[in-house]
Scaffold this motif. Sequence first.
Motif, PDB file in Angstrom:
ATOM      1  N   ASP A 125       0.728  -1.334  -0.049  1.00  0.00           N
ATOM      2  CA  ASP A 125       0.183  -0.085   0.086  1.00  0.00           C
ATOM      3  C   ASP A 125       0.863   1.272  -0.170  1.00  0.00           C
ATOM      4  O   ASP A 125       0.265   2.365  -0.202  1.00  0.00           O
ATOM      5  N   LEU A 126       2.012   1.325   0.233  1.00  0.00           N
ATOM      6  CA  LEU A 126       2.889   2.429   0.497  1.00  0.00           C
ATOM      7  C   LEU A 126       3.141   3.226  -0.803  1.00  0.00           C
ATOM      8  O   LEU A 126       3.244   4.432  -0.636  1.00  0.00           O
ATOM      9  N   ASP A 127       3.473   2.583  -1.972  1.00  0.00           N
ATOM     10  CA  ASP A 127       3.719   3.053  -3.122  1.00  0.00           C
ATOM     11  C   ASP A 127       3.015   2.561  -4.144  1.00  0.00           C
ATOM     12  O   ASP A 127       3.347   1.963  -5.416  1.00  0.00           O
ATOM     13  N   LEU A 128       1.373   2.768  -4.293  1.00  0.00           N
ATOM     14  CA  LEU A 128       0.527   2.284  -5.116  1.00  0.00           C
ATOM     15  C   LEU A 128       1.059   2.670  -6.671  1.00  0.00           C
ATOM     16  O   LEU A 128       0.720   1.766  -7.253  1.00  0.00           O
ATOM     17  N   GLU A 129       1.499   3.611  -6.839  1.00  0.00           N
ATOM     18  CA  GLU A 129       1.635   4.293  -8.349  1.00  0.00           C
ATOM     19  C   GLU A 129       3.229   3.843  -8.531  1.00  0.00           C
ATOM     20  O   GLU A 129       3.623   4.489  -9.675  1.00  0.00           O
ATOM     21  N   ASN A 130       3.815   3.507  -7.826  1.00  0.00           N
ATOM     22  CA  ASN A 130       5.336   3.270  -7.988  1.00  0.00           C
ATOM     23  C   ASN A 130       6.141   4.486  -8.068  1.00  0.00           C
ATOM     24  O   ASN A 130       7.148   4.509  -8.734  1.00  0.00           O
ATOM     25  N   THR A 131       5.547   5.699  -7.537  1.00  0.00           N
ATOM     26  CA  THR A 131       5.911   7.040  -7.621  1.00  0.00           C
ATOM     27  C   THR A 131       7.378   7.106  -7.041  1.00  0.00           C
ATOM     28  O   THR A 131       8.400   7.487  -7.499  1.00  0.00           O
ATOM     29  N   ILE A 132       7.655   6.604  -5.686  1.00  0.00           N
ATOM     30  CA  ILE A 132       8.563   6.492  -4.860  1.00  0.00           C
ATOM     31  C   ILE A 132       9.739   5.908  -5.534  1.00  0.00           C
ATOM     32  O   ILE A 132      10.948   6.279  -5.435  1.00  0.00           O
ATOM     33  N   ALA A 133       9.308   4.473  -5.789  1.00  0.00           N
ATOM     34  CA  ALA A 133      10.353   3.835  -6.639  1.00  0.00           C
ATOM     35  C   ALA A 133      11.030   4.442  -7.703  1.00  0.00           C
ATOM     36  O   ALA A 133      12.160   4.481  -8.138  1.00  0.00           O
ATOM     37  N   LYS A 134      10.023   4.964  -8.790  1.00  0.00           N
ATOM     38  CA  LYS A 134      10.614   5.562  -9.893  1.00  0.00           C
ATOM     39  C   LYS A 134      11.513   6.885  -9.511  1.00  0.00           C
ATOM     40  O   LYS A 134      12.515   7.195 -10.199  1.00  0.00           O
ATOM     41  N   LEU A 135      11.292   7.717  -8.703  1.00  0.00           N
ATOM     42  CA  LEU A 135      11.997   8.729  -8.415  1.00  0.00           C
ATOM     43  C   LEU A 135      13.397   8.359  -7.954  1.00  0.00           C
ATOM     44  O   LEU A 135      14.085   9.202  -8.128  1.00  0.00           O
ATOM     45  N   HIS A 136      13.362   7.406  -7.079  1.00  0.00           N
ATOM     46  CA  HIS A 136      14.352   6.996  -6.439  1.00  0.00           C
ATOM     47  C   HIS A 136      15.335   6.393  -7.561  1.00  0.00           C
ATOM     48  O   HIS A 136      16.755   6.662  -7.510  1.00  0.00           O
TER      49      HIS A 136
END
Length: 216
Positions: A125-136
């Motif tokens: 649930d933490l990164d539903l749109e994968n935004t954080i992972a993509k930014l990183h």
Amino acid sequence: MIGQTAVMPQRQEYSKVLTERILNAQRLSSWLLENQPQETKATNRNRISGAFFNIALDHHVAVVFLMANYMVSPAFALARSIWEAYLRGLWAKELATDSDLGKFIVGQGDPKMVSIIKAIKSHPDLDLENTIAKLHDEAWEPLNSYGHGGSLQVQRWITGESVEAAHTDDEVADLLRFINHVAFRACVALVELAEADHLAEVFLRKGNELATTDWF
């Protein structure tokens, strides 16, 4: 260089558009400070994650201050600290066990970024749109290069005629958008920690407003 003359550093000047972007970042810093919650429950989880999110906000203020004073290289170097503080705040807020937090608060069990990102990517649930992972994935390597005096940092000091800071307006604008986005996320996380429903509405409206601008 032997047999050649290199012009030594002069202050980098900003365009009117970039100057306005920096002013907008200053306005955002002030808004976040004025609207962040002032109280939360006194738990280790809230203390640690709240500290990290506030550190991210402090770093945002510092980066914008450096930009406003034409100290572009240290501003780029400090950007990593905003991102890292935010991710560590997420770790403390959402991922760490009570045992992890107990060890951390006495100086043990400092989480590594690799393990934090891995945990974020696997959290349902933490990164539903994968935004954080993509930014990183996009930002981490450049942030490290700028932060540790790597090639990206040095390249922006070497031009065809001189040795001086020569970051482009687009590069500075990209950094401002990145740190503004992360600072806003950090403040939203503080609102969640405080369970401040009235502020959640305020931040939702502000986020929708910012999404229509070039601040993000």
